[in-house]
Design a protein around this motif. Structure first.
Motif, PDB file in Angstrom:
ATOM      1  N   UNK A 134       0.821  -1.191  -0.008  1.00  0.00           N
ATOM      2  CA  UNK A 134       0.166   0.074   0.034  1.00  0.00           C
ATOM      3  C   UNK A 134       0.910   1.184  -0.100  1.00  0.00           C
ATOM      4  N   UNK A 135       0.471   2.407  -0.884  1.00  0.00           N
ATOM      5  CA  UNK A 135       1.088   3.547  -0.751  1.00  0.00           C
ATOM      6  C   UNK A 135       0.143   4.836  -0.569  1.00  0.00           C
ATOM      7  N   UNK A 136       0.335   5.208   0.558  1.00  0.00           N
ATOM      8  CA  UNK A 136      -0.421   6.467   0.921  1.00  0.00           C
ATOM      9  C   UNK A 136       0.195   7.719   0.664  1.00  0.00           C
ATOM     10  N   UNK A 137      -0.406   8.701  -0.293  1.00  0.00           N
ATOM     11  CA  UNK A 137       0.102   9.957  -0.397  1.00  0.00           C
ATOM     12  C   UNK A 137      -0.642  11.213   0.574  1.00  0.00           C
ATOM     13  N   UNK A 138       0.401  11.787   0.912  1.00  0.00           N
ATOM     14  CA  UNK A 138      -0.025  12.643   1.970  1.00  0.00           C
ATOM     15  C   UNK A 138       0.440  13.912   1.268  1.00  0.00           C
ATOM     16  N   UNK A 139      -0.447  14.978   0.978  1.00  0.00           N
ATOM     17  CA  UNK A 139      -0.338  16.205  -0.120  1.00  0.00           C
ATOM     18  C   UNK A 139       0.439  17.165   0.556  1.00  0.00           C
ATOM     19  N   UNK A 140       0.776  18.409  -0.124  1.00  0.00           N
ATOM     20  CA  UNK A 140       1.303  19.350   0.223  1.00  0.00           C
ATOM     21  C   UNK A 140       0.436  20.516   0.817  1.00  0.00           C
ATOM     22  N   UNK A 158       2.353  -0.999  -9.316  1.00  0.00           N
ATOM     23  CA  UNK A 158       3.057  -1.603  -8.329  1.00  0.00           C
ATOM     24  C   UNK A 158       2.545  -1.384  -7.066  1.00  0.00           C
ATOM     25  N   UNK A 159       1.463  -0.588  -6.622  1.00  0.00           N
ATOM     26  CA  UNK A 159       1.055  -0.449  -5.425  1.00  0.00           C
ATOM     27  C   UNK A 159      -0.484  -0.227  -5.399  1.00  0.00           C
ATOM     28  N   UNK A 160      -1.016  -0.020  -3.982  1.00  0.00           N
ATOM     29  CA  UNK A 160      -2.400   0.020  -3.879  1.00  0.00           C
ATOM     30  C   UNK A 160      -2.418   1.383  -3.400  1.00  0.00           C
ATOM     31  N   UNK A 161      -2.750   2.386  -4.399  1.00  0.00           N
ATOM     32  CA  UNK A 161      -2.555   3.924  -4.115  1.00  0.00           C
ATOM     33  C   UNK A 161      -3.623   4.430  -3.523  1.00  0.00           C
ATOM     34  N   UNK A 162      -3.514   5.252  -2.645  1.00  0.00           N
ATOM     35  CA  UNK A 162      -4.366   6.049  -1.737  1.00  0.00           C
ATOM     36  C   UNK A 162      -4.059   7.263  -1.426  1.00  0.00           C
ATOM     37  N   UNK A 163      -4.752   8.217  -1.700  1.00  0.00           N
ATOM     38  CA  UNK A 163      -4.468   9.749  -1.714  1.00  0.00           C
ATOM     39  C   UNK A 163      -5.371  10.520  -0.563  1.00  0.00           C
ATOM     40  N   UNK A 185      -3.015   3.711   8.796  1.00  0.00           N
ATOM     41  CA  UNK A 185      -1.559   2.937   8.812  1.00  0.00           C
ATOM     42  C   UNK A 185      -1.639   1.518   9.886  1.00  0.00           C
ATOM     43  N   UNK A 186      -2.174   1.681  10.900  1.00  0.00           N
ATOM     44  CA  UNK A 186      -2.238   0.680  11.937  1.00  0.00           C
ATOM     45  C   UNK A 186      -3.279  -0.345  11.301  1.00  0.00           C
ATOM     46  N   UNK A 187      -4.397   0.097  10.670  1.00  0.00           N
ATOM     47  CA  UNK A 187      -5.315  -1.080  10.042  1.00  0.00           C
ATOM     48  C   UNK A 187      -4.728  -1.634   8.935  1.00  0.00           C
ATOM     49  N   UNK A 188      -3.932  -0.975   8.056  1.00  0.00           N
ATOM     50  CA  UNK A 188      -3.197  -1.571   6.927  1.00  0.00           C
ATOM     51  C   UNK A 188      -1.975  -2.748   7.537  1.00  0.00           C
ATOM     52  N   UNK A 189      -1.409  -2.305   8.497  1.00  0.00           N
ATOM     53  CA  UNK A 189      -0.513  -3.303   9.099  1.00  0.00           C
ATOM     54  C   UNK A 189      -1.170  -4.287   9.686  1.00  0.00           C
ATOM     55  N   UNK A 190      -2.251  -4.225  10.337  1.00  0.00           N
ATOM     56  CA  UNK A 190      -2.982  -5.381  11.110  1.00  0.00           C
ATOM     57  C   UNK A 190      -3.299  -6.318   9.859  1.00  0.00           C
ATOM     58  N   UNK A 191      -3.778  -5.869   8.611  1.00  0.00           N
ATOM     59  CA  UNK A 191      -4.392  -6.579   7.729  1.00  0.00           C
ATOM     60  C   UNK A 191      -3.201  -7.356   7.077  1.00  0.00           C
ATOM     61  N   UNK A 192      -2.115  -6.662   6.687  1.00  0.00           N
ATOM     62  CA  UNK A 192      -1.019  -7.060   6.048  1.00  0.00           C
ATOM     63  C   UNK A 192       0.271  -6.962   6.797  1.00  0.00           C
ATOM     64  N   UNK A 193       0.326  -7.761   7.896  1.00  0.00           N
ATOM     65  CA  UNK A 193       1.510  -7.174   8.829  1.00  0.00           C
ATOM     66  C   UNK A 193       2.983  -7.510   8.091  1.00  0.00           C
TER      67      UNK A 193
END
Length: 661
Positions: A134-140, A158-163, A185-193
């Protein structure tokens, strides 16, 4: 508390992800722990709720005029195209979108809806490879979440992209945004550690990424920071506070051009004041916690950033963070990710930051070069050498006939190419290019580990040659990597002489320095690999070697530098293995010449039972190839670049060479 959100969506974006059930476009209210999933019961379009019946067969998409319809056919199609690997020279789509697309999308997405910050998945990203992280984009500072629009298509493979989208009138404080991202982040980590999570932070988003990483040191995070705003305290933005407060409303339209590409008539004055205050608190928060960041960090810094002192900040972060590398882009401005150049995915690949599990696997995690990367690498990066050397590629058919091209090399692997390493590896580029261009085959070069450790990079830290070698398939020399490549039926490029041949002394050109041990023969036999000995000549037609290792060690100061470099070099061979063992790395002194030409000859071998006999036979075949090419190049009427240039000017065709036997 839960909230129902009215969020008009551009046709380029989808609110919920149909590709991953663990993420169902959850929009969280940062004011409390509750949240509302953006399903049919909670999405409103222009104030009207959408029924669940319309949404049950697919993700809802905006088709214009505020109308949503289910993405039924697309979902079915996407299900069928999920794959585990990309084809060589795939179309990554980079360059099909521009800043104009950003501006057009910004006008739609910036419209206030009264909702809190939320995630969205760009439709342009499509469906990623199976098992993608997973790739999380954090904007400017604009908060739109559109800053990766030029990179959606390549990243989407190459990624599961979320913005992250922060609405224009949202006033969530920085710590609230940190907690919002942290919960995701913690939910994603719990689902795919076992998978890493990527945080791509642009300017303000860089502070957000660092803050989340500092609070979650045990989660496997990879941070990519583009001109991070941690340098806000030393920037030109500080004086804007009193200016913005005092400036008349009718002159306010000129200010936003200093901050982003968003049009001035859609950024309210009070929003700019809030954003600058948010930026100040974000910088202070992140800087106070740099010591707690355990994540891998890649900092991308622009040389012409007029908003922030990004190059200096990159150096500071490199020294302050525990696991950080830097890439500088001297000709780019603050909005690096919105400027044309190199795809972000290419940068991630070239810096060895792409992986799909806790530990990088150079073979399993490799993504083949795209058409766009191929064109950029061989036209712009090594284009001058390509044109100057005008390589002649020859191969030998089964009946012994020598032909132009690579017809004599098997298309099916495993294939092990074994040959002479020219001075500084000049022969590499044309060899890899020709296999890609003629046979659409990726050749993986077995390379010195120093290329992957960063110590051979120049002081400018620009995205350079060593990075492109990784993009084009180089893997660290190791028995396990050779095993994996041959077991996956790859084409592998191996130089038994290694650095000793590539950094040879004066008068040693075209001399083989191979170890006594048959390091590769038995493994090749285990997988039934076809061994292709080859020779390459032409280094002496490109440059004269004027300073070799012995010369450099006799020069004060320089010899200290060479010793220091050698002291930190990784040893890859036992010292008992003769002259080839543990060659010191150095940069020889070269004097360029009027370019001649590179010549290559490959010969496929039949299997032999005795490993020692086969090893000696391979070595003799390489020497025969070298002798043949050295003799035949004297017969080439177009060996000189002047003659080749004149031929192209008249005929415009591929330049011929000597007559083949």
């Amino acid at each position: 508390m839960a909230s129902v959100i009215n969020f008009p969506v551009s046709p380029s974006f989808v609110i919920n992800s149909q590709y991953k059930t663990s993420f169902r476009a959850r929009a969280q209210s940062v004011g409390g722990g509750d949240s509302t999933v953006l399903s049919s019961g909670s999405i409103a379009v222009n104030g009207d709720p959408v029924s669940r019946e319309k949404e049950k067969n697919g993700a809802l998409i905006d088709v214009g005029n505020g109308t949503l319809k289910p993405r039924v056919e697309k979902k079915k199609l996407v299900k069928n195209v999920i794959s585990e690997e990309l084809e060589v020279l795939w179309d990554d789509g980079y360059g099909t979108d521009s800043v104009k697309d950003y501006l057009d999308a910004a006008k739609e997405i910036i419209k206030p809806d009264g909702g809190p910050p939320r995630w969205f998945c760009p439709v342009d990203c499509g469906c990623p490879l199976k098992g993608s992280p997973t790739l999380l984009f954090l904007p400017g500072i604009d908060g739109l979440g559109l800053g990766l629009i030029l990179h959606h298509k390549p990243l989407g493979k190459a990624f599961e992209v979320r913005c992250l989208h922060i609405p224009v009138y949202d006033r969530t404080p920085f710590e609230g945004l940190v907690k919002f991202v942290e919960e995701t982040v913690r939910r994603e980590h719990a689902s795919s550690p076992e998978k890493p999570i990527y945080l791509v932070g642009d300017s303000f988003g860089g502070c957000l990424a660092l803050a989340v990483a500092a609070r979650n040191p045990t989660i496997d995070l990879i941070l990519i920071l583009s001109n991070p705003a941690t340098s806000f305290g030393r920037s030109q933005l500080q004086p804007l506070f009193p200016i913005l407060k005092a400036i008349p409303d009718e002159l306010h339209g000129a200010v936003p051009y200093l901050l982003s590409y968003v049009m001035s008539d859609i950024i309210p004055k009070d929003t700019l004041l809030w954003k600058l205050k948010l930026l100040k608190s974000a910088s202070a928060y992140a800087n106070s916690r740099l010591h707690a960041v355990k994540a891998e960090v890649l900092v991308l810094a622009s040389g012409k950033d007029n908003m922030l002192p990004s190059e200096d900040e990159a150096k500071r972060l490199n020294n302050s963070l525990q696991n950080c590398i830097v890439r500088n882009f001297k000709d780019n401005g603050h909005t690096l990710l919105l400027e044309e150049g190199i795809s972000l995915l290419t940068i991630i690949k070239g810096t060895c930051k792409y992986r799909r599990s806790r530990k990088l696997d150079s073979v399993a995690d490799f993504l083949p070069p795209s058409r766009q990367e191929f064109k950029y690498a061989f036209d712009q990066v090594v284009g001058l050498l390509r044109v100057a050397s005008s390589s002649v590629m020859l191969s030998t058919l089964e009946d012994g006939k020598i032909v132009k091209g690579l017809a004599g090399v098997p298309n099916e692997g495993p294939v092990l190419l074994v040959g002479y390493h020219m001075l500084l590896g000049f022969e590499l580029y044309s060899l890899v290019e020709e296999f890609l261009r003629e046979k659409n085959i990726m050749v993986h070069g077995i390379a010195h580990p120093e290329i992957f450790l960063g110590r051979l990079e120049n002081s400018s830290n620009e995205f350079g040659m060593t990075d492109w070698l990784k993009v084009m398939g180089a893997v660290p020399v190791a028995a396990r990597n050779l095993f994996k490549l041959l077991s996956t039926k790859s084409h592998v490029l191996l130089y038994p002489g290694g650095a000793r041949e590539a950094l040879h002394y004066k008068g040693e050109e075209y001399k083989l320095f191979w170890p006594e041990q048959q390091e590769f023969v038995r493994m090749a036999a285990r997988f039934g690999a076809t061994i292709v000995p080859f020779g390459a000549v032409g280094e002496d037609d490109i440059a004269d070697l004027v300073l070799d290792y012995k010369d450099l060690m006799s020069i004060p100061v320089i010899n200290d530098y060479v010793r220091e470099l050698a002291r930190d070099t990784v040893n890859i061979r036992d010292e008992t293995r003769g002259e080839v063992a543990n060659q010191a790395l150095f940069f020889p002194g070269l004097l360029p010449k009027v370019p001649g030409r590179f010549y290559y000859l490959e010969v496929s071998l039949k299997d032999k039972e005795n490993a020692n006999e086969l090893y000696l036979h391979i070595k003799s075949q390489v020497e025969r190839c070298l002798d043949y090419l050295l003799k035949k190049r004297e017969e080439d009427p177009y060996r000189n670049i002047i003659d080749r240039t004149a031929y192209r000017a008249v005929y415009g065709d591929e330049v011929p060479t000597f007559k083949l036997d």
